[in-house]
Design a protein around this motif. Structure first.
Motif, mmCIF file in Angstrom:
data_model
loop_
_atom_site.group_PDB
_atom_site.id
_atom_site.type_symbol
_atom_site.label_atom_id
_atom_site.label_comp_id
_atom_site.label_asym_id
_atom_site.label_seq_id
_atom_site.Cartn_x
_atom_site.Cartn_y
_atom_site.Cartn_z
ATOM 1 N N ASN A 140 39.369 64.658 48.424
ATOM 2 C CA ASN A 140 40.364 64.450 47.359
ATOM 3 C C ASN A 140 40.955 65.771 46.877
ATOM 4 O O ASN A 140 42.159 65.870 46.628
ATOM 5 C CB ASN A 140 39.747 63.700 46.185
ATOM 6 N N ILE A 141 40.121 66.785 46.762
ATOM 7 C CA ILE A 141 40.615 68.106 46.349
ATOM 8 C C ILE A 141 41.600 68.634 47.389
ATOM 9 O O ILE A 141 42.691 69.096 47.045
ATOM 10 C CB ILE A 141 39.440 69.091 46.134
ATOM 11 N N TYR A 142 41.228 68.568 48.653
ATOM 12 C CA TYR A 142 42.120 69.038 49.713
ATOM 13 C C TYR A 142 43.432 68.257 49.695
ATOM 14 O O TYR A 142 44.513 68.825 49.831
ATOM 15 C CB TYR A 142 41.455 68.900 51.088
ATOM 16 N N ARG A 143 43.342 66.947 49.514
ATOM 17 C CA ARG A 143 44.549 66.107 49.475
ATOM 18 C C ARG A 143 45.438 66.514 48.297
ATOM 19 O O ARG A 143 46.652 66.665 48.446
ATOM 20 C CB ARG A 143 44.157 64.627 49.369
ATOM 21 N N LYS A 144 44.848 66.714 47.133
ATOM 22 C CA LYS A 144 45.631 67.060 45.934
ATOM 23 C C LYS A 144 46.310 68.419 46.073
ATOM 24 O O LYS A 144 47.380 68.641 45.507
ATOM 25 C CB LYS A 144 44.746 67.032 44.687
ATOM 26 N N PHE A 145 45.702 69.325 46.812
ATOM 27 C CA PHE A 145 46.298 70.637 47.026
ATOM 28 C C PHE A 145 47.118 70.686 48.317
ATOM 29 O O PHE A 145 47.614 71.740 48.693
ATOM 30 C CB PHE A 145 45.227 71.734 47.038
ATOM 31 N N SER A 146 47.224 69.545 49.003
ATOM 32 C CA SER A 146 47.994 69.422 50.253
ATOM 33 C C SER A 146 47.516 70.405 51.321
ATOM 34 O O SER A 146 48.312 71.095 51.950
ATOM 35 C CB SER A 146 49.487 69.631 49.995
ATOM 36 N N VAL A 147 46.190 70.466 51.510
ATOM 37 C CA VAL A 147 45.599 71.317 52.537
ATOM 38 C C VAL A 147 44.596 70.483 53.330
ATOM 39 O O VAL A 147 44.222 69.391 52.918
ATOM 40 C CB VAL A 147 44.904 72.562 51.931
ATOM 41 N N THR A 148 44.163 71.029 54.459
ATOM 42 C CA THR A 148 43.212 70.293 55.290
ATOM 43 C C THR A 148 41.859 70.983 55.405
ATOM 44 O O THR A 148 40.926 70.411 55.956
ATOM 45 C CB THR A 148 43.777 70.095 56.718
ATOM 46 N N ASN A 149 41.770 72.220 54.891
ATOM 47 C CA ASN A 149 40.491 72.935 54.992
ATOM 48 C C ASN A 149 40.412 74.025 53.917
ATOM 49 O O ASN A 149 41.352 74.238 53.148
ATOM 50 C CB ASN A 149 40.319 73.536 56.386
ATOM 51 N N LEU A 150 39.281 74.711 53.904
ATOM 52 C CA LEU A 150 39.037 75.736 52.901
ATOM 53 C C LEU A 150 40.017 76.907 53.021
ATOM 54 O O LEU A 150 40.490 77.427 52.023
ATOM 55 C CB LEU A 150 37.594 76.238 53.015
ATOM 56 N N THR A 151 40.352 77.278 54.233
ATOM 57 C CA THR A 151 41.320 78.362 54.442
ATOM 58 C C THR A 151 42.657 78.005 53.808
ATOM 59 O O THR A 151 43.286 78.830 53.150
ATOM 60 C CB THR A 151 41.488 78.650 55.947
ATOM 61 N N GLY A 152 43.065 76.767 53.990
ATOM 62 C CA GLY A 152 44.313 76.308 53.371
ATOM 63 C C GLY A 152 44.244 76.367 51.856
ATOM 64 O O GLY A 152 45.224 76.720 51.190
ATOM 65 N N LEU A 153 43.084 76.045 51.311
ATOM 66 C CA LEU A 153 42.898 76.103 49.859
ATOM 67 C C LEU A 153 42.995 77.550 49.364
ATOM 68 O O LEU A 153 43.663 77.822 48.358
ATOM 69 C CB LEU A 153 41.525 75.512 49.507
ATOM 70 N N TYR A 154 42.385 78.478 50.103
ATOM 71 C CA TYR A 154 42.485 79.903 49.738
ATOM 72 C C TYR A 154 43.948 80.346 49.736
ATOM 73 O O TYR A 154 44.398 81.030 48.825
ATOM 74 C CB TYR A 154 41.690 80.786 50.693
ATOM 75 N N LYS A 155 44.680 79.976 50.782
ATOM 76 C CA LYS A 155 46.093 80.355 50.872
ATOM 77 C C LYS A 155 46.891 79.764 49.729
ATOM 78 O O LYS A 155 47.760 80.410 49.166
ATOM 79 C CB LYS A 155 46.682 79.934 52.211
ATOM 80 N N LYS A 156 46.590 78.527 49.366
ATOM 81 C CA LYS A 156 47.290 77.862 48.280
ATOM 82 C C LYS A 156 47.049 78.611 46.971
ATOM 83 O O LYS A 156 47.969 78.817 46.189
ATOM 84 C CB LYS A 156 46.781 76.413 48.180
ATOM 85 N N PHE A 157 45.799 79.038 46.741
ATOM 86 C CA PHE A 157 45.491 79.772 45.510
ATOM 87 C C PHE A 157 46.156 81.137 45.499
ATOM 88 O O PHE A 157 46.614 81.596 44.466
ATOM 89 C CB PHE A 157 43.981 79.937 45.334
ATOM 90 N N ASP A 158 46.204 81.792 46.647
ATOM 91 C CA ASP A 158 46.859 83.098 46.729
ATOM 92 C C ASP A 158 48.342 82.990 46.375
ATOM 93 O O ASP A 158 48.903 83.901 45.792
ATOM 94 C CB ASP A 158 46.709 83.714 48.123
ATOM 95 N N HIS A 159 48.957 81.869 46.719
ATOM 96 C CA HIS A 159 50.380 81.688 46.460
ATOM 97 C C HIS A 159 50.668 81.145 45.066
ATOM 98 O O HIS A 159 51.799 81.143 44.635
ATOM 99 C CB HIS A 159 51.026 80.785 47.509
ATOM 100 N N SER A 160 49.620 80.690 44.356
ATOM 101 C CA SER A 160 49.848 80.140 43.026
ATOM 102 C C SER A 160 49.880 81.213 41.951
ATOM 103 O O SER A 160 50.041 80.925 40.791
ATOM 104 C CB SER A 160 48.760 79.105 42.683
ATOM 105 N N VAL A 161 49.689 82.477 42.349
ATOM 106 C CA VAL A 161 49.698 83.589 41.391
ATOM 107 C C VAL A 161 51.067 83.832 40.948
ATOM 108 O O VAL A 161 51.853 83.613 40.337
ATOM 109 C CB VAL A 161 49.164 84.884 42.045
#
Length: 187
Positions: free
Chosen positions: A166-187
């Motif tokens: 659910n977390i991955y879906r809500k952040f529109s990612v498929t893995n932890l690397t995608g989540l890291y990239k998403k956070f890096d871009h949310s700055v």
């Protein structure tokens, strides 16, 4: 110096441990501490991961992190800091706030108020994270596997997997690397 002075003034502060290096603190120190004051002056995810594990083992201790502005540049770091710290203090105001915080903790019947970093708060709200997802996210971004998370939080593997998806879906990612990239871009 502040902790030493407080221990002289207030005998109840004998259970306060000031941490400069986690490796120098024994398990006995952790188990007897009412509060741990951590000088978190430089960004270091490894230190935050270690503190997260310590917080899980000694959940009756309060964690006070003395931080610098630079510690809040990473969203992942924000999430971990907000999960670990019962109180964060910018070093510019550390003496005044730490004194007030420690006095507050000596009042056993007082509720602890946690202030979240504003970027993490907005991110949590924008993604409509549930309470359980907000609890699991710090463990996920710290690189913990589902099996480790189940041990820390006493949940089933199926529950952790469900919320991770659910977390991955809500952040529109498929893995932890995608989540890291998403956070890096949310700055």
């Amino acid at each position: 110096m502040l902790v030493d002075n407080l221990m002289i003034e207030k005998p109840s502060f004998r259970k306060v441990v000031y941490v400069e290096d986690l490796k120098k603190i024994s398990r006995e120190d952790f188990s007897h501490a009412k509060a741990l004051v951590v000088d978190y002056g430089q960004s270091d995810i490894k230190v935050l991961n270690a503190l997260l594990e310590i917080k899980n083992r000694y959940e009756n201790s309060y964690f006070i992190l003395i931080t610098r502005d630079a510690c809040y540049e990473s969203t992942i770091e924000n999430i971990l800091i907000n999960t670990i710290a019962d109180c964060t203090i910018d070093c510019k105001n550390a003496v005044r706030k730490l004194s007030a915080c420690l006095v507050h903790f000596t009042l056993e019947d007082q509720q602890v108020t946690i202030f979240k970093n504003i970027r993490w708060h907005h991110l949590e709200k924008e993604q409509h994270l549930t309470r359980m997802e907000a609890i699991l996210l710090p463990y996920i971004v710290s690189g913990k596997k589902n099996k480790e998370i189940t041990r820390y939080l006493d949940l089933t593997g199926k529950t952790v997997s469900h919320h991770r998806r659910n977390i991955y879906r809500k952040f529109s990612v498929t893995n932890l690397t995608g989540l890291y990239k998403k956070f890096d871009h949310s700055v």
